[in-house]
Scaffold this active site. Structure first.
Site, PDB file in Angstrom:
ATOM      1  N   GLY A 144      88.298  17.390  34.031  1.00  0.00           N
ATOM      2  CA  GLY A 144      88.496  17.267  35.466  1.00  0.00           C
ATOM      3  C   GLY A 144      89.319  16.037  35.808  1.00  0.00           C
ATOM      4  N   CYS A 145      89.833  16.001  37.038  1.00  0.00           N
ATOM      5  CA  CYS A 145      90.746  14.921  37.434  1.00  0.00           C
ATOM      6  C   CYS A 145      90.019  13.584  37.583  1.00  0.00           C
ATOM      7  CB  CYS A 145      91.493  15.302  38.701  1.00  0.00           C
ATOM      8  SG  CYS A 145      90.455  15.866  40.065  1.00  0.00           S
ATOM      9  N   PHE A 146      88.954  13.549  38.373  1.00  0.00           N
ATOM     10  CA  PHE A 146      88.179  12.311  38.485  1.00  0.00           C
ATOM     11  C   PHE A 146      87.587  11.938  37.132  1.00  0.00           C
ATOM     12  CE2 PHE A 146      87.443  12.277  43.285  1.00  0.00           C
ATOM     13  CZ  PHE A 146      88.000  11.014  43.450  1.00  0.00           C
ATOM     14  N   ALA A 147      87.142  12.944  36.385  1.00  0.00           N
ATOM     15  CA  ALA A 147      86.554  12.674  35.069  1.00  0.00           C
ATOM     16  C   ALA A 147      87.565  11.991  34.155  1.00  0.00           C
ATOM     17  CB  ALA A 147      86.058  13.965  34.439  1.00  0.00           C
ATOM     18  N   ALA A 149      90.207  10.080  35.024  1.00  0.00           N
ATOM     19  CA  ALA A 149      90.452   8.702  35.459  1.00  0.00           C
ATOM     20  C   ALA A 149      89.292   7.779  35.102  1.00  0.00           C
ATOM     21  CB  ALA A 149      90.707   8.668  36.969  1.00  0.00           C
TER      22      ALA A 149
END
Length: 335
Positions: A144-147, A149
């Site tokens: 995932g994207c937040f994951a 970062a």
């Protein structure tokens, strides 16, 4: 290195934001032939009629199904749709799968990178965590994207068993992180000039973050508290994590530079990063500083590239023995 192969690729769910970015990347990849881009809602229409940045780049039409046998299929159809596609479609086990949804990222009672589904073993596709496993994989669960970062901000600490106190993270994302379907919080009139938090301390990416960090750190992982924000912009993620740290800043910098020394898309920067430095790229910029005994890590990525489609292409390069940066030498828009 260039191994001389041409990879036949297809996309399922090509009309959304991640599908559009992936089409652009694949069209410009020197060793990929994009065979089809499927979209039930846009079938029969030119790809450029939906993704207007591709006008003049391709005459490809959206198909209503996976029309031809290919070497690799990218699943961009959203959460739940990947499971549905693999259940209903006759996809050869020799066809590699890279799924951009959360369908195969984690399951209860499984180790990180060991999700089994549809007679496939899905490897968690974070190259900075398990590049060698990705090289041997036939199926990838893209992070995932937040994951992405947050994990990149914390991986070097977990690797050295240095996550010993509670971790606090705040992060802000652009409207494309919510997908292309309209919702009250993605309309321009609401989003513009506005900021709000959501899913405070219960964001779905916390599951995969904890599994990943736990797979590295031998000590019990402390609580990770995450507050996400919606930002008044279209793309990009900026996260700031902080925690107690008993060593000096110079030691932290050495630790991070050592961990990421062979990873081409990670840069440890001496100055505070901003989103424009990474937008339209597959980069992650990390900045470390200390206040008292608190280590503060800032992580910035493009949520549609390093947080989704760029990372998917990075994984494909690894799976086929290509140079990791092939097709991903992209320029940021700094002004």
């Amino acid at each position: 290195m260039d191994n001389g192969i041409m990879i036949k690729a297809g996309i399922v769910g090509g009309a959304g934001y991640t599908g559009g970015e992936l089409i652009r990347l694949l069209l410009n990849h020197p060793q990929v032939d994009l065979v089809f881009a499927q979209s039930k809602s846009q079938a029969g229409k030119p790809v450029y009629s939906v993704h207007q940045d591709l006008i003049g780049e391709t005459g490809l039409l959206f198909s209503d199904a996976a029309t031809e046998e290919v070497d690799v299929i990218f699943l961009c159809a959203g959460h739940g749709a990947a499971q549905e596609f693999l259940t209903g479609a006759a996809v050869s086990l020799s066809t590699k799968i890279i799924d951009l949804s959360q369908d195969f990222r984690w399951q209860e009672d499984t180790e990180a990178g060991a999700v089994e589904a549809h007679d496939r073993a899905f490897v968690y596709g974070l190259p900075e965590l398990q590049r060698e496993e990705i090289k041997e994989a036939a199926s990838i669960a893209n992070p995932g994207c937040f994951a992405t970062a947050i994990q990149l901000a914390l991986l070097p600490l977990a690797d050295q068993n240095l996550l010993t106190s509670e971790v606090h993270v705040s992060g802000i994302t652009g409207s494309t992180g919510a997908g292309q379907s309209l919702s009250p919080t993605s309309h321009f009139s609401w989003r513009n000039g506005n900021v709000s938090n959501y899913k405070v301390l219960e964001h779905q990416h916390l599951n995969e973050i904890r599994r990943t960090l736990s797979s590295l750190q031998e000590k019990e992982l402390p609580p990770i508290h995450f507050v996400p924000y919606r930002g008044p912009f279209t793309r990009g993620i900026l996260c700031t994590a902080y925690l107690n740290f008993d060593l000096e800043l110079a030691e932290a910098l050495q630790l991070y530079k050592s961990y990421f020394r062979s990873h081409p898309f990670i840069t440890i920067t001496d100055t505070t990063p901003d989103l424009k430095q990474v937008i339209n790229t597959n980069k992650c910029l990390l900045h470390l500083t200390m206040q008292g005994n608190q280590l503060i890590i800032t992580s910035v990525i493009d949520n549609l590239l390093k947080g989704a489609s760029g990372q998917a292409l990075q994984n494909m390069n690894l799976m086929y023995g290509l140079g990791e940066t092939t097709g991903l030498k992209l320029k940021a828009s700094a002004f």
